[in-house]
Scaffold this active site. Sequence first.
Site, PDB file in Angstrom:
ATOM      1  N   SER A 151      17.849  15.229  52.807  1.00  0.00           N
ATOM      2  CA  SER A 151      16.763  16.214  52.870  1.00  0.00           C
ATOM      3  C   SER A 151      16.167  16.471  51.493  1.00  0.00           C
ATOM      4  O   SER A 151      14.953  16.624  51.342  1.00  0.00           O
ATOM      5  CB  SER A 151      17.276  17.523  53.479  1.00  0.00           C
ATOM      6  OG  SER A 151      18.310  18.100  52.694  1.00  0.00           O
ATOM      7  N   TYR A 152      17.014  16.503  50.478  1.00  0.00           N
ATOM      8  CA  TYR A 152      16.553  16.713  49.106  1.00  0.00           C
ATOM      9  C   TYR A 152      15.746  15.513  48.624  1.00  0.00           C
ATOM     10  O   TYR A 152      14.659  15.653  48.051  1.00  0.00           O
ATOM     11  CB  TYR A 152      17.773  16.934  48.211  1.00  0.00           C
ATOM     12  CG  TYR A 152      17.478  17.221  46.754  1.00  0.00           C
ATOM     13  CD1 TYR A 152      16.865  18.406  46.368  1.00  0.00           C
ATOM     14  CD2 TYR A 152      17.846  16.309  45.768  1.00  0.00           C
ATOM     15  CE1 TYR A 152      16.622  18.683  45.030  1.00  0.00           C
ATOM     16  CE2 TYR A 152      17.613  16.576  44.429  1.00  0.00           C
ATOM     17  CZ  TYR A 152      16.997  17.760  44.066  1.00  0.00           C
ATOM     18  OH  TYR A 152      16.761  18.025  42.737  1.00  0.00           O
TER      19      TYR A 152
END
Length: 248
Positions: A151-152
């Site tokens: 997600s990052y």
Amino acid sequence: MRLKDKVGIVTGGAGGIGRGIALAMAKEGAHIAIVDINEENGQKVLEEINGHTEGMLFIKDISKRENVEDIVEKVVEKFGRLDILVNNAHASKQAPFAETTMDMFDLSFNTGFYPTFNFMQVAYPELKKTKGKVINFASGAGINGQPTQASYAAAKEAIRGITRVAANEWGADDINVNLISPIALTEGVKQWRENFPELYDETINKIPMKRMGDPEKDIGRIAVFLASEDSDYITGQTIMSDGGSTKL
């Protein structure tokens, strides 16, 4: 005093890389408004900034566009201009790819990508007046595909995408838009080291300089360069301030 009387906004400025950048710029003469959700740490950094120039502190949720608009308006109201925008704030949770959830994506994009987009868009008219500088943040997590950081990495690569678009569009306005991809020893990295010690050791071993960067001395000084006239002919670039870990 390469940034004397310049005015900047640094998101996530109450600690880590944000604090390092805010202090490095203040020591070069810039007035810095820091934005964070940690009021106690924010007050401490504000006092440090005020020891060199004049600062402002905003305790705001920057996932909301109206808060972004309010911050830019108040900074310009106080100082009369905006020269530097540093989009550093970002929160995320790590998990193996197969266990990554939509909530993790929402956290990463709502604290990193969307605030970056909104600050750039809202600040554009003021940056056009001053031929300003935008400094966004990339990450080796996205460039290299770091395990457990789906997600990052996705949000950071999305930020890289809009940075390149803005660099192409805003070059005619003499606005420079660049990215720093850092490795630095922050509180978040220390927590990651505790949760994933083997990955941390693996990361250190891959850094040619065999150390994490210092938020002010190693990362803040790069931000000062990108905010100064010394970088006037650099735009759309990802600057790897990572001890040689990634060579583009």
